[in-house]
Every structure is written in C-alpha cells, then in structure tokens.
Design a protein around this motif. Sequence first.
Motif, PDB file in Angstrom:
ATOM      1  N   PRO A  40     -12.254  10.828   0.173  1.00 29.73           N
ATOM      2  CA  PRO A  40     -11.271   9.834   0.625  1.00 29.73           C
ATOM      3  C   PRO A  40     -10.163   9.607  -0.394  1.00 29.73           C
ATOM      4  N   LEU A  41      -9.090   8.991   0.098  1.00 27.39           N
ATOM      5  CA  LEU A  41      -7.955   8.672  -0.765  1.00 27.39           C
ATOM      6  C   LEU A  41      -8.228   7.336  -1.455  1.00 27.39           C
ATOM      7  N   PRO A  42      -8.285   7.316  -2.797  1.00 30.50           N
ATOM      8  CA  PRO A  42      -8.595   6.064  -3.484  1.00 30.50           C
ATOM      9  C   PRO A  42      -7.343   5.230  -3.789  1.00 30.50           C
ATOM     10  N   VAL A  43      -7.406   3.947  -3.503  1.00 28.54           N
ATOM     11  CA  VAL A  43      -6.366   3.011  -3.946  1.00 28.54           C
ATOM     12  C   VAL A  43      -7.072   1.882  -4.697  1.00 28.54           C
ATOM     13  N   LYS A  44      -6.308   1.131  -5.487  1.00 29.58           N
ATOM     14  CA  LYS A  44      -7.001   0.092  -6.266  1.00 29.58           C
ATOM     15  C   LYS A  44      -6.158  -1.161  -6.456  1.00 29.58           C
ATOM     16  N   ILE A  87     -14.249  -1.135  -1.157  1.00 26.71           N
ATOM     17  CA  ILE A  87     -14.216  -1.477   0.258  1.00 26.71           C
ATOM     18  C   ILE A  87     -13.673  -0.263   1.006  1.00 26.71           C
ATOM     19  N   ILE A 147     -11.625   1.137   3.700  1.00 26.33           N
ATOM     20  CA  ILE A 147     -10.545   0.576   4.519  1.00 26.33           C
ATOM     21  C   ILE A 147     -10.528   1.213   5.902  1.00 26.33           C
ATOM     22  N   ASP A 148     -10.531   2.524   5.945  1.00 27.48           N
ATOM     23  CA  ASP A 148     -10.645   3.242   7.212  1.00 27.48           C
ATOM     24  C   ASP A 148     -11.279   4.591   6.913  1.00 27.48           C
ATOM     25  N   GLU A 149     -11.177   5.518   7.858  1.00 25.10           N
ATOM     26  CA  GLU A 149     -11.889   6.782   7.661  1.00 25.10           C
ATOM     27  C   GLU A 149     -11.340   7.582   6.478  1.00 25.10           C
ATOM     28  N   GLU A 150     -10.168   7.211   5.996  1.00 24.41           N
ATOM     29  CA  GLU A 150      -9.594   7.991   4.903  1.00 24.41           C
ATOM     30  C   GLU A 150      -9.424   7.223   3.586  1.00 24.41           C
ATOM     31  N   ILE A 151      -9.176   5.921   3.673  1.00 22.60           N
ATOM     32  CA  ILE A 151      -8.809   5.179   2.462  1.00 22.60           C
ATOM     33  C   ILE A 151      -9.967   4.329   1.938  1.00 22.60           C
ATOM     34  N   LYS A 152     -10.131   4.369   0.628  1.00 27.31           N
ATOM     35  CA  LYS A 152     -11.147   3.565  -0.045  1.00 27.31           C
ATOM     36  C   LYS A 152     -10.435   2.675  -1.071  1.00 27.31           C
ATOM     37  N   LEU A 153     -10.664   1.387  -0.983  1.00 25.63           N
ATOM     38  CA  LEU A 153     -10.025   0.448  -1.909  1.00 25.63           C
ATOM     39  C   LEU A 153     -11.010   0.075  -3.018  1.00 25.63           C
ATOM     40  N   TYR A 154     -10.574   0.261  -4.266  1.00 23.96           N
ATOM     41  CA  TYR A 154     -11.391  -0.128  -5.409  1.00 23.96           C
ATOM     42  C   TYR A 154     -10.846  -1.411  -6.010  1.00 23.96           C
ATOM     43  N   GLU A 178     -10.193   6.041 -10.607  1.00 20.98           N
ATOM     44  CA  GLU A 178     -10.600   5.872  -9.216  1.00 20.98           C
ATOM     45  C   GLU A 178     -10.587   7.194  -8.450  1.00 20.98           C
ATOM     46  N   GLN A 181     -11.515  10.488  -6.648  1.00 19.25           N
ATOM     47  CA  GLN A 181     -12.779  10.750  -5.953  1.00 19.25           C
ATOM     48  C   GLN A 181     -13.256  12.174  -6.244  1.00 19.25           C
ATOM     49  N   ARG A 212     -10.150  14.341  -5.273  1.00 20.15           N
ATOM     50  CA  ARG A 212      -8.983  13.791  -4.572  1.00 20.15           C
ATOM     51  C   ARG A 212      -8.415  12.678  -5.427  1.00 20.15           C
ATOM     52  N   LEU A 270       1.896   6.382  -4.631  1.00 18.47           N
ATOM     53  CA  LEU A 270       1.022   5.793  -3.615  1.00 18.47           C
ATOM     54  C   LEU A 270       1.195   4.275  -3.538  1.00 18.47           C
ATOM     55  N   ARG A 321      -1.866   0.009   5.905  1.00 26.93           N
ATOM     56  CA  ARG A 321      -3.229   0.366   6.346  1.00 26.93           C
ATOM     57  C   ARG A 321      -4.283  -0.420   5.581  1.00 26.93           C
ATOM     58  N   GLY A 334      -7.006  -2.973   7.122  1.00 28.06           N
ATOM     59  CA  GLY A 334      -8.429  -2.808   6.823  1.00 28.06           C
ATOM     60  C   GLY A 334      -9.048  -4.091   6.272  1.00 28.06           C
TER      61      GLY A 334
END
Lengths: 225, 161
Positions: free
Chosen positions: A41-45, A103, A105-112, B74, B76, B137, B143, B152, B156
């Motif tokens: 997944p694409l990580p955001v934070k 958390i 977020i959706d099928e692609e994004i993961k929030l740290y 962070e 992946q 990734r 970003l 998005r 979420g």
Amino acid sequence: MDSKPSVDAGNPKLQPPYPQLLDPRSERGPGESGDRSGQPPLPVKIVVAGGFGVGKTTTVSVISEIPLLTTEAAMTEVAAHIDRTGHVPEKTTTTVALDFGCITIDEEIKLYLFGTPGQDRFGFMWHDLTQGALGALVIVDTRRLEDCYAAVDYFEHHDIPFVVAANRFDGRLEHHLEDVRWALAVSDETPLISFDARQRRSVRDALLSVLHMSLARAEYSSVVG
Amino acid sequence: MVLSSTPGDDERRPLPDPGLIRPYVDEPGGVDDRPDERPSGSNGAPPYPEPSGVRPYLLTGGRVRPVDASLEIEAQVKTTSAGRADAVRLAYEYRDIVLLCAQPIAIAEVAARLGLHLGVARVLTSDLIEAGYLAVRRPDAGLHQNKKIIERVIRGLQAIR
C-alpha cells in the motif's frame, strides 16, 4: 540388541547454522519479477507531537487499528531525567522515542500516526519523522504550554501544516483557547482546538482538522505555483 | 580509528582477527565471504579487545547509513517470492525480516516488531530490497501536497465511527 540410533549424519551443532550472509550482489538483481500480485500500500503519515504526558500515546492508540508500536525503548533512561510527569497527576505511561499506529484508509492507502516527544534533544529524529508528512497535530496540556514550543517552532519554520489541540484532561481545560493562542503566539490561520484524547471520534475530528489544513495548503500551493 | 594507511603499514602490521570485530560470523566454517566493504585502511587498526557483546551496528557490518539513505520510515516493504524461497539461507536478522514481511509493513514496524533500532532496521531492509528479497513502496514525492490523496484520507477518516 543395540537399538541406539547411529549418529552418522554429522553433529548438527557443528554445522554453521547460517553458512553465508546475504550477499547483495548475488544471483538476483533488483528487478526481480514474480511478485506483482498485491503491490504494497501507499503510506502517508501525520505526526503527533507534544511534550511528555500530554496524551500522544493515548491519541495514537485510541484510533490505531494495530496495537501501539514503539521503536526505541532505550530512550526510557533519558526520558526519566527530563520527564516532568511528576507534575502531572494520573500519568502512568511515558512516551519513549517514537511510538506509532496505523489506519487503513482504503484498499490502497495506509495512514501512519507517529507520536514523538517535542523536546529539542530529539531534534535529530525530526527530519525523518516529518519528511513528507501530510501535517501535524501538536497536543498541548494547558497546564504546561511551554512543552509544545519546540514543536510549534519546528512546524512553523518548516512550513508543515499543523493544528494545535488542547487535550481536555478530565473533560476540562485550564485556560481558554484564546488565552492559549495568545500564549503560544501562533497565527490566526493556525487552528486551535480542544479535544479528548480518550475518545476515538474526538481524535478522528482532530486529525480531520489537520487534513483540512493540509488540503488548504495543497490548494494554496497549486494556485501560487 | 585510523581510516587511512600507507601500503607499508599493511605489510608491517598483522591483520586483526575478523572474529573479534564481528563475533556472529565467527562460526566454524561461517566466515564472511562478502567482499570487504570497510575502508581498506581499517586493516591498519590495532587489535581489538575481546568484545563484550554484539552492539547494534555490528548487525549492519559497521554501516550506519542505508544503501538508500532516504528510505522513509513509513515506506512499505513486502517479501518477494525470491525472499520466501531463500529465507532459510539468510542470516539472523535478514531472515527474521523476510519472514516478518509476508504482509506489507512499514520500516518502523520492522524495527518495532523485531526490537531493532530504527536505523539498523533501515540498513537491513535496504540490503534486502537491493537483493530483491523485499518489494518496497515509498511515498511519492509531493504526496503531502496531492489534493486527491489528502481527500481520500479525509474520506477514510470520516468513515471511522
């Protein structure tokens, strides 16, 4: 009759368990294929900052879908010297080095969510921590406003969108928010909110206000260029 | 530490026992067969005292910066099929990481779950990425200024009750 099994395969204890270290230049190169199914997944934070005992750990753990993780317990000893939780009643755990949760977020994004002590002495870690962050939540305890100065300074100086959030200990604030704004000398554009770190929805809303700041910043940047 | 020495120095001084520097490769038959990545001048270093234990950065062969120094905490990582196939051949922490990352997790998570210093986890995962044992990734550049992504994330979070 001798039923004792013979040992002829060599003593396994004498065999090196790991005959070779990984050689980065061995057979397989970086472009190795065959694992296209399910890209990571694409990580955001978002960074959650503030002094010791303001509720960072609670904030992250109340909304994280994984149990809170901590990377560096060795900081405990350092923390013991500068931790001022003796001044704060009912504080039982101390944030050490870096703790975090996530958390989906959706099928692609993961929030740290990375929680970090705001002290100057941890400055070395802050670049790593804040690089590419969507924004930051600076938690303050209105009884100890000065603990968040370092964090506010940092985010202002590095142009990172942030929101100052006063944690309502026992459901109340020691000072009015406008007094807090005056004391911190943050700009009028910087949102100042109060929240309850123990309530998931309250934490969610605090994070949403950070993201609205991030969005406003992104829109501003796209207009200005 | 002396990082540079003349060829003459190398001829005069005996090589230190590598087992004293990196105890965990000093297994019978388990010598380090990698090309030496340390500065060549380290041959001129005086013999080391008996080590009291493995210090964190010995796990990384003395390197303190990852192959790709900018790898985000962070970012992946997920084990590739090659990583799964070769897991048993890998040493200690490398193997632990490859086994841990069956599902994608962040570099910081690797550190936390294996009890490694964050910097050490970064160096070791970088090695594994370079060897093709981990897929990575990373957050795209810019970003944090990407409106679609931020929107998005907002949606979420709003779904959380």
